[in-house]
Design a protein around this motif. Sequence first.
Motif, PDB file in Angstrom:
ATOM      1  N   VAL A   1      36.960  19.016 -21.087  1.00 26.79           N
ATOM      2  CA  VAL A   1      35.670  18.495 -21.417  1.00 26.79           C
ATOM      3  C   VAL A   1      34.562  18.892 -20.512  1.00 26.79           C
ATOM      4  O   VAL A   1      33.509  19.015 -20.564  1.00 26.79           O
ATOM      5  CB  VAL A   1      36.038  17.133 -21.872  1.00 26.79           C
ATOM      6  CG1 VAL A   1      34.366  16.290 -22.210  1.00 26.79           C
ATOM      7  CG2 VAL A   1      36.664  16.992 -23.369  1.00 26.79           C
ATOM      8  N   ILE A   2      35.261  18.357 -19.317  1.00 28.34           N
ATOM      9  CA  ILE A   2      34.398  18.306 -17.917  1.00 28.34           C
ATOM     10  C   ILE A   2      34.190  19.792 -17.689  1.00 28.34           C
ATOM     11  O   ILE A   2      32.843  20.108 -17.466  1.00 28.34           O
ATOM     12  CB  ILE A   2      35.005  17.779 -16.664  1.00 28.34           C
ATOM     13  CG1 ILE A   2      35.201  16.095 -16.956  1.00 28.34           C
ATOM     14  CG2 ILE A   2      34.413  18.063 -15.507  1.00 28.34           C
ATOM     15  CD1 ILE A   2      36.269  15.540 -16.023  1.00 28.34           C
TER      16      ILE A   2
ATOM     17  N   LEU B   1      26.660  23.030 -19.481  1.00 19.69           N
ATOM     18  CA  LEU B   1      25.936  22.319 -20.103  1.00 19.69           C
ATOM     19  C   LEU B   1      24.872  21.486 -19.281  1.00 19.69           C
ATOM     20  O   LEU B   1      23.554  21.433 -19.580  1.00 19.69           O
ATOM     21  CB  LEU B   1      26.252  21.861 -21.358  1.00 19.69           C
ATOM     22  CG  LEU B   1      26.728  22.486 -22.462  1.00 19.69           C
ATOM     23  CD1 LEU B   1      27.666  21.692 -23.631  1.00 19.69           C
ATOM     24  CD2 LEU B   1      25.768  23.517 -22.977  1.00 19.69           C
ATOM     25  N   PHE B   2      25.447  20.762 -18.573  1.00 20.03           N
ATOM     26  CA  PHE B   2      24.717  19.852 -17.663  1.00 20.03           C
ATOM     27  C   PHE B   2      23.874  20.469 -16.665  1.00 20.03           C
ATOM     28  O   PHE B   2      22.661  20.140 -16.621  1.00 20.03           O
ATOM     29  CB  PHE B   2      25.718  19.021 -16.874  1.00 20.03           C
ATOM     30  CG  PHE B   2      25.089  18.340 -15.677  1.00 20.03           C
ATOM     31  CD1 PHE B   2      24.447  17.186 -16.070  1.00 20.03           C
ATOM     32  CD2 PHE B   2      25.334  18.386 -14.470  1.00 20.03           C
ATOM     33  CE1 PHE B   2      23.895  16.069 -15.285  1.00 20.03           C
ATOM     34  CE2 PHE B   2      24.690  17.571 -13.218  1.00 20.03           C
ATOM     35  CZ  PHE B   2      23.924  16.561 -13.588  1.00 20.03           C
ATOM     36  N   LEU B   3      24.285  21.791 -16.104  1.00 20.96           N
ATOM     37  CA  LEU B   3      23.414  22.456 -15.197  1.00 20.96           C
ATOM     38  C   LEU B   3      22.248  23.050 -16.228  1.00 20.96           C
ATOM     39  O   LEU B   3      20.920  22.740 -15.405  1.00 20.96           O
ATOM     40  CB  LEU B   3      24.203  23.456 -14.526  1.00 20.96           C
ATOM     41  CG  LEU B   3      25.291  23.215 -13.396  1.00 20.96           C
ATOM     42  CD1 LEU B   3      26.270  24.212 -13.045  1.00 20.96           C
ATOM     43  CD2 LEU B   3      24.760  22.264 -12.358  1.00 20.96           C
TER      44      LEU B   3
ATOM     45  N   SER C   1      20.629  21.787 -18.648  1.00 18.35           N
ATOM     46  CA  SER C   1      19.748  20.694 -18.997  1.00 18.35           C
ATOM     47  C   SER C   1      18.823  20.260 -17.626  1.00 18.35           C
ATOM     48  O   SER C   1      17.720  20.183 -17.793  1.00 18.35           O
ATOM     49  CB  SER C   1      20.464  19.428 -19.291  1.00 18.35           C
ATOM     50  OG  SER C   1      21.625  19.803 -20.551  1.00 18.35           O
ATOM     51  N   ILE C   2      19.760  20.426 -16.390  1.00 22.82           N
ATOM     52  CA  ILE C   2      18.673  20.017 -15.494  1.00 22.82           C
ATOM     53  C   ILE C   2      17.702  21.197 -15.138  1.00 22.82           C
ATOM     54  O   ILE C   2      16.564  20.864 -14.793  1.00 22.82           O
ATOM     55  CB  ILE C   2      19.751  20.114 -14.044  1.00 22.82           C
ATOM     56  CG1 ILE C   2      20.801  18.702 -14.258  1.00 22.82           C
ATOM     57  CG2 ILE C   2      18.949  20.068 -12.715  1.00 22.82           C
ATOM     58  CD1 ILE C   2      20.038  17.441 -14.156  1.00 22.82           C
ATOM     59  N   GLU C   3      18.098  22.392 -15.283  1.00 21.45           N
ATOM     60  CA  GLU C   3      17.382  23.483 -15.105  1.00 21.45           C
ATOM     61  C   GLU C   3      16.068  23.492 -16.085  1.00 21.45           C
ATOM     62  O   GLU C   3      14.965  23.525 -15.652  1.00 21.45           O
ATOM     63  CB  GLU C   3      17.963  24.944 -15.486  1.00 21.45           C
ATOM     64  CG  GLU C   3      17.218  26.016 -15.414  1.00 21.45           C
ATOM     65  CD  GLU C   3      16.784  26.689 -14.237  1.00 21.45           C
ATOM     66  OE1 GLU C   3      15.795  27.334 -14.140  1.00 21.45           O
ATOM     67  OE2 GLU C   3      17.744  26.368 -13.277  1.00 21.45           O
ATOM     68  N   GLY C   4      16.314  22.973 -17.413  1.00 17.75           N
ATOM     69  CA  GLY C   4      15.320  22.843 -18.440  1.00 17.75           C
ATOM     70  C   GLY C   4      14.408  21.630 -18.060  1.00 17.75           C
ATOM     71  O   GLY C   4      13.274  21.597 -18.310  1.00 17.75           O
ATOM     72  N   ILE C   5      14.945  20.450 -17.668  1.00 19.21           N
ATOM     73  CA  ILE C   5      14.126  19.509 -17.161  1.00 19.21           C
ATOM     74  C   ILE C   5      13.196  19.879 -16.101  1.00 19.21           C
ATOM     75  O   ILE C   5      12.012  19.536 -15.918  1.00 19.21           O
ATOM     76  CB  ILE C   5      15.047  18.247 -16.642  1.00 19.21           C
ATOM     77  CG1 ILE C   5      16.020  17.665 -17.583  1.00 19.21           C
ATOM     78  CG2 ILE C   5      14.323  17.131 -16.015  1.00 19.21           C
ATOM     79  CD1 ILE C   5      16.949  16.661 -17.609  1.00 19.21           C
ATOM     80  N   LEU C   6      13.681  20.740 -14.939  1.00 16.58           N
ATOM     81  CA  LEU C   6      12.859  20.809 -13.776  1.00 16.58           C
ATOM     82  C   LEU C   6      11.659  22.069 -14.497  1.00 16.58           C
ATOM     83  O   LEU C   6      10.687  21.823 -13.750  1.00 16.58           O
ATOM     84  CB  LEU C   6      13.778  21.759 -12.790  1.00 16.58           C
ATOM     85  CG  LEU C   6      14.737  20.626 -11.897  1.00 16.58           C
ATOM     86  CD1 LEU C   6      15.580  21.528 -11.180  1.00 16.58           C
ATOM     87  CD2 LEU C   6      13.821  19.707 -11.231  1.00 16.58           C
TER      88      LEU C   6
END
Length: 413
Positions: free
Chosen positions: A9-10, A16-18, A20-25
């Motif tokens: 899972v990790i 996906l976490f990375l 998401s951070i890219e999208g937020i920035l």
Amino acid sequence: MSIQRKLWVIFFSFPLFLLSIEGILRFFNPPALRYYRDVKLLHAYHPEYGVTLAPNQKRYVRHYADLWQGQFTTNSLGMRSTVEPDPEKPKLLCLGDSLVMGFGVSDNETFCSLLDGVKIGGDTLQSLNIGVDAYGSLGSLKRLLDMSHKITNIKEVLFFISPNDYTMPEELRAQGILPDDENDALHENDQEYKKNFKLQFELTRVSYLLQALKLAYEQTKVKYAQTKYLIQTDVSEFSNSPYNYLANTFFLSIKPKHCENAPENFICPQKIENLNVVCLDSPIDPNSLPKLTKTTTNAYDKMIELANRKNFRLRPVILPMQIEEVYCRNIGKYNKLGSYAIQAKLYWEKKGIKPIELLPHTASMCGRTFEKQGKTFKAGIQDYYIPGDGHLTELGNLWAAESIILEISKENQ
């Protein structure tokens, strides 16, 4: 859930976490990151000299701390310019680092742009800016070699010598910051470094996240080095003189007002805020200074050879970048930060080339009137340099252009 399943899972969640951070920035595009990304996208990787200006760029760059803002345009050859070289016109090239390229002002406000149309020896020259930030002597040589094959009818090249090329104040060197020429010499034949540099350059150009991580890493290194140096300095000062250390640390004098805020009480040069400027009563002895590095002199020699081969005139220009040097000059004294100019002058004059020195023209800085936000002020020397940045303001670029034209006009008489 089993440990193995948690690991899976990790493993699948991390990308996906990375993302998401890219999208937020990308969505929020914070000011500090926006500035560095705009500057980054103005550049491109170059196999010969690492980084160059990307061609056909047009961006409005705003410093994250609002120190400056301006339109930044490059032409098809990757020069800072809104125009293309005219094959029918004789050319004047401005060669150097970020000071020449013009961080701090818009395209038409750089001193190189203001030199367009200058007359030398009966010719009216088109002025072209081939400066690129962070170039030392070796980088400038490679840039000149490259551009001399792409630009026709070159008559004059003004090469602006920077103190960052081959000198560095001891407090900065103690923090691991090297002069550009020393840094270039370390990596000139290091193919592994060049391969890794290209990889990180291209990846950080694409990804907001990777650029943010790189900036964070670099800032952490700088802060660590600065903190370490300050602690060592404080310990040394306290050990040598506890009384003076405590007095200087806890009993601070009142800061003077800036010239533009008090034109009726105008004093110039005014003591520079937050800088402990030490002026010398006597000029620096040239014999006390170390010789230029081999990297620097080799670059200079090859520039001279190129000028002779291509039949253009190469003129080194020493434009004071450090406000401490300007301050001391304006009170009739000297500053040790001017050592680089003495070193360069000695070498060029041995080669039979007289540099253009602009330090004497800094006397004209004091008292000049200028407009700001609809009001008229008298200029102090601080108004010519961006605070804490070292680049020239719009007024500083105008002064530089006028001073260069004055020096050139002496030869036309």
